[in-house]
Scaffold this active site. Sequence first.
Site, mmCIF file in Angstrom:
data_model
loop_
_atom_site.group_PDB
_atom_site.id
_atom_site.type_symbol
_atom_site.label_atom_id
_atom_site.label_comp_id
_atom_site.label_asym_id
_atom_site.label_seq_id
_atom_site.Cartn_x
_atom_site.Cartn_y
_atom_site.Cartn_z
ATOM 1 N N THR A 296 0.837 -1.193 0.000
ATOM 2 C CA THR A 296 0.000 0.000 0.000
ATOM 3 C C THR A 296 0.872 1.244 0.000
ATOM 4 O O THR A 296 2.039 1.215 0.407
ATOM 5 C CB THR A 296 -0.883 0.074 1.256
ATOM 6 O OG1 THR A 296 -0.051 0.263 2.417
ATOM 7 C CG2 THR A 296 -1.721 -1.168 1.418
ATOM 8 N N ASP A 297 0.293 2.341 -0.475
ATOM 9 C CA ASP A 297 0.868 3.632 -0.130
ATOM 10 C C ASP A 297 0.587 3.854 1.353
ATOM 11 O O ASP A 297 -0.217 3.155 1.970
ATOM 12 C CB ASP A 297 0.262 4.737 -1.000
ATOM 13 C CG ASP A 297 1.193 5.936 -1.155
ATOM 14 O OD1 ASP A 297 2.043 6.155 -0.266
ATOM 15 O OD2 ASP A 297 1.073 6.652 -2.159
ATOM 16 N N TRP A 298 1.237 4.841 1.934
ATOM 17 C CA TRP A 298 1.202 5.010 3.384
ATOM 18 C C TRP A 298 -0.191 5.409 3.865
ATOM 19 O O TRP A 298 -0.760 6.406 3.428
ATOM 20 C CB TRP A 298 2.257 6.021 3.807
ATOM 21 C CG TRP A 298 3.550 5.371 4.222
ATOM 22 C CD1 TRP A 298 4.251 5.612 5.369
ATOM 23 C CD2 TRP A 298 4.290 4.353 3.525
ATOM 24 N NE1 TRP A 298 5.370 4.800 5.424
ATOM 25 C CE2 TRP A 298 5.415 4.016 4.308
ATOM 26 C CE3 TRP A 298 4.098 3.676 2.328
ATOM 27 C CZ2 TRP A 298 6.351 3.058 3.926
ATOM 28 C CZ3 TRP A 298 5.024 2.714 1.934
ATOM 29 C CH2 TRP A 298 6.132 2.417 2.730
#
Length: 890
Positions: A296-298
């Site tokens: 995932t992105d953050w």
Amino acid sequence: MAPFLDRVGVPTAAICVLSSLASLGHAGAIADADSEQLSARDSAALDYYVPPYYPAPYGGWVADWQDSYAKAKALVDSMTLAEKTNITAGTGIYMGCAGNTGSALRVGFPQLCLNDSPAGVRHADNVTAFPDGITVGATFDKSLMYQRGVAIGKENRGKGVNVWLGPVVGPIGRKPKGGRNWEGFGADPVLQAVGARETIKGVQEQGVIATIKHFIGNEQEMYRMYNPFQYAYSSNIDDRTMHELYAWPFAESIRAGVGSVMMAYNAVNNTACTQHPYLINNLLKDEMGFQGFTQTDWLAHMSGVASAIAGLDMDMPGDTQIPLFGNSYWMYELTRSALNGSVPMDRLNDAATRIVAAWYQMGQDQGYPATNFDTNSGAAVNPLYPAAWPNSPSGVTNEFVQVQADHDVIARQISQDAITMLKNDGNILPLSPSQHLKVFGTDAQKNSAGPNACTDRNCNTGTLGQGWGSGTVDYPYLDDPITAITAEASNVTFYNTDSFPSVGQVAASDVAIVFITSDAGENTYTVEGNHGDRDASGLYAWHNGDTLVQSAASKFSNVVVVIHTVGPLVLENWIDLPSVKAVLVAHLPGQEAGTSLTNVLFGHASPCGHLPYTITKAESDMPSSVTTLINSEFLNQPQDPYTEGLYIDYRWVNKNNTKPRYAFGHGLSYTNFTYTAASINKVTQLSSYPPTRPAKSGILNFSQAIPSATQAVAPSGFNSIPRYIYSWLSQSDANNAVSDGKNGKYAYPPGYSTVQKPGPRSGGDQGGNPALWDVAYTLTVTVQNTGDLFAGKASAQAYLEFPDNVAYDTPIIQLRDFEKTEELAPGASTTVTLTLTRKDLSVWDVVAQDWTVPAVDGGYKVWIGEASDNLSIVCHTDTLKCETGVTGPV
């Protein structure tokens, strides 16, 4: 083009799903094996549809990865349940690196450090602030792209970064005002693909896992993120556009063996990317044969079971979207979901194995440096778990390891070779050191408070060497333009202001050098009213820069404009003023902004950069679908329909016969080049469709019975760190999870299956069917420096024009290859080779779900020249003849 979308609600275990799982599809065709699983559609108006794609394909069937998978599976098989779930997620935000996985130290698998930036090592000391991606793209130089990758890889390895969060090819630059376009290489899929491929090769040869991001449709910053109260925007992209534009550079990156893919924050066709079964399971893992791990992105993770079965492999940095209390949708929740059977053990084993396989694939199991820096502090001694403050023990977290070596040399070369000369009336450039130079604009001098005074460069103060946000690197120093200019010239007056001052008497021979900027960055910050994207400034210079140029032009007869910018600007307020003699776009040069510029200004090097995007005369010269930013999302999911389809940037202006101010690929030199003696050679006999893909082979068995609850429980007497995220359950929670699995069945989405698919016909290896990269034609051309005074480098660019009679709508021309020459002395020449692959001559067939050559042996035209609007050679694939001295197609 209609968007291909459908929405299917999916319940999840133990959490609330903020988006629905949906399918992304194509017009007409539906796989026979899935046809019986289709549910009724909500609306007959939905023209594009495919059923959900399950299960997540296993990795390990590509020959280049099989040894690493064999080792990885053996290691994962020796792990407990909690160890497996521990390595698939982060231990929490602000715990050292940008993200840190859990570990399985009992069996020898360490905690992994994941860290930005795509331009180096973020939040670290003794590193190089490399030029940003848009600057690298402007070089049109594959060798420099690769060398930068090598240097970035060495610095990340030296700092103990296991997973480098770069490079960036999404955004591709669809929206000129998009906030993070500058992190990528330019507004063209081939330029992006080559930049990413060469970077990945350079980085991963150093043993660092590269991450290609953000997959996919993350083309603006505002409203990109989900939160507990609001959906992110949905990028609604049709199937052909997805393949031929946005997925193209990702496919090239996967073919290069990239170890990780980061999913974007936004939705695609109304499904969040991080839990999108078509994007992850089908497009990435099956069709493009991706063997590494998805992440995932953050804080983009928003579900437990839904994301796991959709093919997500790693949750970063581990927290829920509001990271306050150390809660997670995975870690202990994933342990619970495995025990109750809602996440099948083969899916967990595959995810863990993908992560460990990437670690083995890069050789990180042997002598890899431990992490020796702290993104949260520049001090030596710090809390070991910063987010657990004030309850964290302390220790040495920063060892101040010097990793710069001689990387300033490659950084300076890129900054210099990217400088793009738009205009040079009367050959005012290069300048003489004896001329009286008057320099205007705060951009000429570094921030007086220090180049790193603004966190993540979240201000436009002083020399603009980077955009802002997570794509930044702390400067070890900033070689600013005014320092370099005053070192080069003997008569320099500097006005450190963006308002035109009183300058006294001006001689006719005086030269005004005016510095202007345009900035952008991540939506984490708002800078001078710009919310990441250039929503406040638009495509105009900041700090009244256009007025500053106009004022200088009214006073001086000779004006040179230097632009540091994240992307295209509208220059019409001053570009045609008679006294504006020269314009240089220096892009975002990083730490080497000064000498790289003066080498060009004073003629030590001829400019050889080329625009990686189009500069139009007006914003309205592009379609409203790309010029209009989403500016509201209250209680709704904003829709961003990609109605322009394949026609972004130069493709759009060419289609509409709109003359830009400066075309994609434009760039002048102090010398002249001729392109002659062109030839074309047929290498491979093509067919309408590629040969049958190779079957998957050597697939490992990831199945496993659900483990005992004892594998999910923390050791007796273990003391936890506050806010640190663990994968262990309490004994009672573990027992309850086992009981839940016996008493109920998880409600899987329509179309869910646990039977592995053989894979789509368009797949077969990393990147897709390996035949797509068969070389169809090679072209050679002689490039000669015909000038008398200056050496220089030329960029030979090859654009493909499809035959008129094909049944597909195609852009007039599309970049397909490019090559930069070495520096050629006056009169010298060299032969450049350009290639076209099967894929280059193909379009995506939405019915067959495969790449097709629409005119086998037909009359394709390959145009060669030094810019998209300056193409003087055409080669024909049917006659295998080339013509020189012709007028280009646009």
